[in-house]
Design a protein around this motif. Structure first.
Motif, PDB file in Angstrom:
ATOM      1  N   ASN A 167       0.408  -5.019  -3.150  1.00 18.08           N
ATOM      2  CA  ASN A 167       1.025  -5.437  -1.888  1.00 18.08           C
ATOM      3  C   ASN A 167       2.118  -4.457  -1.458  1.00 18.08           C
ATOM      4  N   GLU A 168       2.892  -3.971  -2.415  1.00 19.34           N
ATOM      5  CA  GLU A 168       3.956  -3.025  -2.093  1.00 19.34           C
ATOM      6  C   GLU A 168       3.367  -1.696  -1.617  1.00 19.34           C
ATOM      7  N   LEU A 169       2.255  -1.277  -2.214  1.00 18.57           N
ATOM      8  CA  LEU A 169       1.616  -0.042  -1.753  1.00 18.57           C
ATOM      9  C   LEU A 169       1.177  -0.177  -0.298  1.00 18.57           C
ATOM     10  N   VAL A 170       0.535  -1.278   0.033  1.00 18.99           N
ATOM     11  CA  VAL A 170       0.077  -1.479   1.414  1.00 18.99           C
ATOM     12  C   VAL A 170       1.272  -1.556   2.369  1.00 18.99           C
ATOM     13  N   ALA A 171       2.327  -2.257   1.959  1.00 23.68           N
ATOM     14  CA  ALA A 171       3.523  -2.348   2.805  1.00 23.68           C
ATOM     15  C   ALA A 171       4.155  -0.975   3.006  1.00 23.68           C
ATOM     16  N   ALA A 172       4.178  -0.158   1.956  1.00 26.74           N
ATOM     17  CA  ALA A 172       4.747   1.183   2.068  1.00 26.74           C
ATOM     18  C   ALA A 172       3.903   2.064   2.986  1.00 26.74           C
ATOM     19  N   VAL A 173       2.591   1.909   2.908  1.00 21.77           N
ATOM     20  CA  VAL A 173       1.704   2.664   3.804  1.00 21.77           C
ATOM     21  C   VAL A 173       1.973   2.288   5.260  1.00 21.77           C
ATOM     22  N   VAL A 195       3.200   3.851  -5.364  1.00 27.18           N
ATOM     23  CA  VAL A 195       1.917   4.267  -5.939  1.00 27.18           C
ATOM     24  C   VAL A 195       2.041   4.618  -7.416  1.00 27.18           C
ATOM     25  N   ALA A 196       3.246   4.940  -7.886  1.00 26.96           N
ATOM     26  CA  ALA A 196       3.416   5.423  -9.258  1.00 26.96           C
ATOM     27  C   ALA A 196       2.846   4.482 -10.322  1.00 26.96           C
ATOM     28  N   PRO A 197       3.187   3.167 -10.323  1.00 21.11           N
ATOM     29  CA  PRO A 197       2.633   2.298 -11.377  1.00 21.11           C
ATOM     30  C   PRO A 197       1.126   2.113 -11.273  1.00 21.11           C
ATOM     31  N   LEU A 198       0.578   2.223 -10.081  1.00 22.34           N
ATOM     32  CA  LEU A 198      -0.865   2.060  -9.913  1.00 22.34           C
ATOM     33  C   LEU A 198      -1.626   3.262 -10.466  1.00 22.34           C
ATOM     34  N   LEU A 199      -0.995   4.421 -10.474  1.00 16.43           N
ATOM     35  CA  LEU A 199      -1.655   5.608 -11.024  1.00 16.43           C
ATOM     36  C   LEU A 199      -1.784   5.533 -12.539  1.00 16.43           C
ATOM     37  N   ARG A 200      -1.025   4.612 -13.154  1.00 19.52           N
ATOM     38  CA  ARG A 200      -1.096   4.454 -14.608  1.00 19.52           C
ATOM     39  C   ARG A 200      -2.065   3.346 -15.027  1.00 19.52           C
TER      40      ARG A 200
END
Length: 206
Positions: A54-60, A142-147
């Motif tokens: 959700n945070e990734l989409v909000a940041a986008v 995006v950082a935690p999702l890349l892991r």
């Protein structure tokens, strides 16, 4: 003597059975506790993943809004056209109002133009600097999702990040990246199917 040995044997067997039951009960309770903790940890991990997504989409979206605003005000031929029209309008007005003649009259026009262009450049720089905050937010999101180790999830998150950073105005690319991201995210958020018990496996085998 034989009768006494039989009693001792029965007593020993009873005690052994009781110990075995205690052991089995303790093992089963421990297994259930571990399973409950594993389910709790898995649910917490899915909740954390959902929050990260959700945070990734909000940041986008935040970057897209900021980027579109910047582009509308300062990018493209329309924005440049507004600057030119503003320079012409105010420059001609300055020429009409000045008491000077000849070349000095033209200097009034160019003086206004220089001031407007200088202010424009400062505004462009300030607006571009304002994109740093949403870009930083996107990088943090995006950082935690890349892991993540779920199949395809890290790559899909990276594609969303790249699409947003390289072309926030490219709606088709952004939509495709988000669709791929949600496709990879969906199975990762689904609770695992409970494993079938021994009796159920045996029934299916029959």
């Amino acid at each position: 003597m034989i009768h006494m040995d039989s009693e001792l044997l029965n007593t020993a067997l009873t005690a052994a059975g009781a110990v075995a039951l205690v052991f089995i009960g303790g093992w089963e309770n421990g297994r259930r506790t571990r399973k409950a903790e594993e389910r709790k940890d898995a649910a917490a991990d899915r909740a954390a993943l959902e929050a990260q997504a959700n945070e990734l989409v909000a940041a986008v979206l935040a970057l897209k809004i900021a980027g579109n605003t910047h582009d509308h005000l300062f990018a493209g031929w329309r924005a440049t056209g507004r600057l030119v029209l503003n320079v012409l309008s105010q420059g001609m007005t300055a020429m009409a109002l000045t008491d000077r003649v000849g070349a000095a009259r033209g200097m009034a026009f160019f003086g206004v133009g220089d001031r407007l262009v200088d202010r424009w450049e400062r505004d462009v720089t300030a607006s571009a600097a304002g994109l740093a905050a949403p870009m930083s937010r996107l990088g943090t999101a995006v950082a935690p999702l890349l892991r993540r180790e779920e199949p395809g999830l890290a790559a899909a998150a990276d594609a969303v990040f790249t699409a947003a950073m390289e072309g926030h105005g490219d709606d088709d690319r952004m939509v495709r990246a988000l669709e791929d991201f949600h496709a990879a995210l969906r199975p990762a958020l689904m609770p695992p199917t409970p494993a079938a018990g021994w009796w159920a496996r045996r029934r299916r085998a029959e």
